[in-house]
Design an enzyme around this catalytic site. Structure first.
Site, PDB file in Angstrom:
ATOM      1  N   HIS A  57       0.842  -1.209   0.000  1.00 20.80           N
ATOM      2  CA  HIS A  57       0.000   0.000   0.000  1.00 20.80           C
ATOM      3  C   HIS A  57       0.873   1.253   0.000  1.00 20.80           C
ATOM      4  O   HIS A  57       2.090   1.168   0.123  1.00 20.80           O
ATOM      5  CB  HIS A  57      -0.998  -0.020   1.161  1.00 20.80           C
ATOM      6  CG  HIS A  57      -0.403   0.119   2.534  1.00 20.80           C
ATOM      7  ND1 HIS A  57       0.435  -0.824   3.081  1.00 20.80           N
ATOM      8  CD2 HIS A  57      -0.531   1.094   3.474  1.00 20.80           C
ATOM      9  CE1 HIS A  57       0.782  -0.453   4.299  1.00 20.80           C
ATOM     10  NE2 HIS A  57       0.218   0.719   4.561  1.00 20.80           N
ATOM     11  N   HIS A  59       1.320   3.982   1.938  1.00 24.77           N
ATOM     12  CA  HIS A  59       1.825   4.781   3.063  1.00 24.77           C
ATOM     13  C   HIS A  59       3.351   4.916   3.017  1.00 24.77           C
ATOM     14  O   HIS A  59       4.058   3.991   2.627  1.00 24.77           O
ATOM     15  CB  HIS A  59       1.393   4.163   4.397  1.00 24.77           C
ATOM     16  CG  HIS A  59      -0.049   4.448   4.721  1.00 24.77           C
ATOM     17  ND1 HIS A  59      -0.780   3.696   5.599  1.00 24.77           N
ATOM     18  CD2 HIS A  59      -0.894   5.412   4.265  1.00 24.77           C
ATOM     19  CE1 HIS A  59      -2.010   4.182   5.682  1.00 24.77           C
ATOM     20  NE2 HIS A  59      -2.101   5.220   4.882  1.00 24.77           N
ATOM     21  N   ASP A  61       5.667   4.868   5.177  1.00 26.72           N
ATOM     22  CA  ASP A  61       6.521   3.911   5.897  1.00 26.72           C
ATOM     23  C   ASP A  61       6.557   2.547   5.197  1.00 26.72           C
ATOM     24  O   ASP A  61       7.147   1.597   5.712  1.00 26.72           O
ATOM     25  CB  ASP A  61       6.086   3.768   7.367  1.00 26.72           C
ATOM     26  CG  ASP A  61       4.680   3.223   7.518  1.00 26.72           C
ATOM     27  OD1 ASP A  61       3.770   3.707   6.820  1.00 26.72           O
ATOM     28  OD2 ASP A  61       4.490   2.292   8.325  1.00 26.72           O
ATOM     29  N   HIS A  62       5.960   2.466   3.999  1.00 26.76           N
ATOM     30  CA  HIS A  62       6.029   1.239   3.189  1.00 26.76           C
ATOM     31  C   HIS A  62       6.647   1.485   1.812  1.00 26.76           C
ATOM     32  O   HIS A  62       7.069   0.548   1.146  1.00 26.76           O
ATOM     33  CB  HIS A  62       4.631   0.607   3.054  1.00 26.76           C
ATOM     34  CG  HIS A  62       4.095   0.179   4.386  1.00 26.76           C
ATOM     35  ND1 HIS A  62       4.085  -1.127   4.808  1.00 26.76           N
ATOM     36  CD2 HIS A  62       3.620   0.900   5.422  1.00 26.76           C
ATOM     37  CE1 HIS A  62       3.608  -1.198   6.043  1.00 26.76           C
ATOM     38  NE2 HIS A  62       3.321   0.029   6.440  1.00 26.76           N
ATOM     39  N   HIS A 115      -7.600  -0.398   5.521  1.00 24.61           N
ATOM     40  CA  HIS A 115      -6.513   0.462   6.008  1.00 24.61           C
ATOM     41  C   HIS A 115      -6.255   1.551   4.963  1.00 24.61           C
ATOM     42  O   HIS A 115      -6.218   2.740   5.267  1.00 24.61           O
ATOM     43  CB  HIS A 115      -5.282  -0.403   6.252  1.00 24.61           C
ATOM     44  CG  HIS A 115      -4.073   0.335   6.718  1.00 24.61           C
ATOM     45  ND1 HIS A 115      -3.971   0.877   7.977  1.00 24.61           N
ATOM     46  CD2 HIS A 115      -2.899   0.616   6.093  1.00 24.61           C
ATOM     47  CE1 HIS A 115      -2.788   1.474   8.101  1.00 24.61           C
ATOM     48  NE2 HIS A 115      -2.115   1.331   6.969  1.00 24.61           N
ATOM     49  N   ASP A 134      -0.308  -3.768   6.282  1.00 21.57           N
ATOM     50  CA  ASP A 134      -0.941  -3.220   7.486  1.00 21.57           C
ATOM     51  C   ASP A 134      -2.401  -3.653   7.590  1.00 21.57           C
ATOM     52  O   ASP A 134      -3.231  -2.931   8.147  1.00 21.57           O
ATOM     53  CB  ASP A 134      -0.857  -1.685   7.487  1.00 21.57           C
ATOM     54  CG  ASP A 134       0.544  -1.178   7.787  1.00 21.57           C
ATOM     55  OD1 ASP A 134       1.431  -2.006   8.068  1.00 21.57           O
ATOM     56  OD2 ASP A 134       0.737   0.046   7.730  1.00 21.57           O
ATOM     57  N   HIS A 172       4.421  -4.285  10.940  1.00 23.58           N
ATOM     58  CA  HIS A 172       4.821  -3.604  12.178  1.00 23.58           C
ATOM     59  C   HIS A 172       4.935  -4.555  13.357  1.00 23.58           C
ATOM     60  O   HIS A 172       4.273  -5.584  13.400  1.00 23.58           O
ATOM     61  CB  HIS A 172       3.790  -2.525  12.550  1.00 23.58           C
ATOM     62  CG  HIS A 172       3.743  -1.382  11.592  1.00 23.58           C
ATOM     63  ND1 HIS A 172       4.473  -0.229  11.778  1.00 23.58           N
ATOM     64  CD2 HIS A 172       3.054  -1.208  10.445  1.00 23.58           C
ATOM     65  CE1 HIS A 172       4.234   0.604  10.787  1.00 23.58           C
ATOM     66  NE2 HIS A 172       3.370   0.040   9.947  1.00 23.58           N
TER      67      HIS A 172
HETATM   68 FE    FE Z   1       2.575   0.967   8.172  1.00 28.00          FE
HETATM   69 ZN    ZN Z   2      -0.032   1.750   6.504  1.00 23.50          ZN
END
Ligand code: FE
Ligand code: ZN
Length: 242
Positions: A57, A59, A61-62, A115, A134, A172
């Site tokens: 996805h 985001h 942090d990915h 998400h 996530d 995570h």
């Molecule tokens: Fe994440």
């Molecule tokens: Zn995420």
């Protein structure tokens, strides 16, 4: 067909990166790219050469490490064609409910919105492994940012229906907090209590609680076990305020 090899490593504040390596072809995929330096360090440690980045996805942090890794490794970057947000550096796309050929191994692309709207899970059925980003966490699930509670519940149901022995990598290390919350939902769940004791020990030793399995989550994850979209929504909202 030889067995895939995996290398899990922590990065950013509480993310996990994971490398997947095919010893036969030498192909190596990074599932998401939270941080270029951490992925590079993991490649150094394993001696593997990055050929693919498979995104779950959009985001940051990915995907934050995608551009830098792509410049260095000239690797393929594959994400959901239907993702309404920009995914950086894409060289190819996949569609939910289709399959993707990773050097002769088939990944089923499972749409897992909730998400984010374009979230996908990569399921390598023949290898018994899924990358859930996530969507599903050890003892938890992702926050429902873009989709509806119904969509997220449907996504949970799809993952619950995978073979129980499926190994699930998630994005995570949230397990201690997830577990403390899970015990408030199901204080009498003996499997959950036993699992939390193991998890506390792992975390005290600085060890990861990822990957998990569908079987373990079916026994202990209050989100997977909610039973209905309405109940799922209650549990998710309670966790948001936990
Ligand atoms: Fe994440
Ligand atoms: Zn995420």
């Amino acid at each position: 067909m030889s067995k895939l090899q995996f290398h899990l490593f922590p990065c950013l504040s509480d993310n996990y990166g994971v490398l997947m390596h095919c010893p036969q072809t030498g192909a190596t995929a990074s599932i998401d790219a939270p941080e270029a330096a951490a992925v590079d360090k993991a490649l150094d440690a394993t001696g593997w050469k990055l050929t693919h980045i498979l995104l779950t996805h959009h985001h940051h942090d990915h995907v934050g490490g995608v551009e830098e890794l792509k410049r260095k490794w000239n690797c393929a970057v594959i994400g959901n064609a239907g993702e309404p947000h920009d995914l950086p550096g894409l060289t190819g796309t996949v569609a939910p409910d289709s399959t993707y050929d990773f050097t002769g191994r088939k990944a089923h692309i499972i749409a897992t919105p909730g998400h984010t709207l374009g979230h996908i899970t990569w399921h390598f059925a023949d290898d018994g492994v899924a990358f859930a980003g996530d969507t599903l966490f050890t003892l938890g699930c992702g926050r429902v940012f873009e989709g509806t509670m119904e969509q997220m519940w449907d996504s949970m149901q799809k993952l619950a229906a995978l073979p129980p022995e499926t190994v699930v990598y998630c994005g995570h290390e949230y397990t201690m907090s997830n577990g403390k919350f899970a015990l408030t939902v199901e204080p009498d769940n003996e499997a959950l209590k036993a699992r939390m004791a193991k998890i506390e020990k792992l975390r005290a030793e600085g060890k990861p609680t990822v990957p998990t399995t569908i079987a373990e989550e079916l026994e202990t994850n209050p989100f997977l076990r909610a039973g209905s979209a309405a109940r799922f929504a209650e549990v998710r909202k309670a966790k948001d305020n936990f």
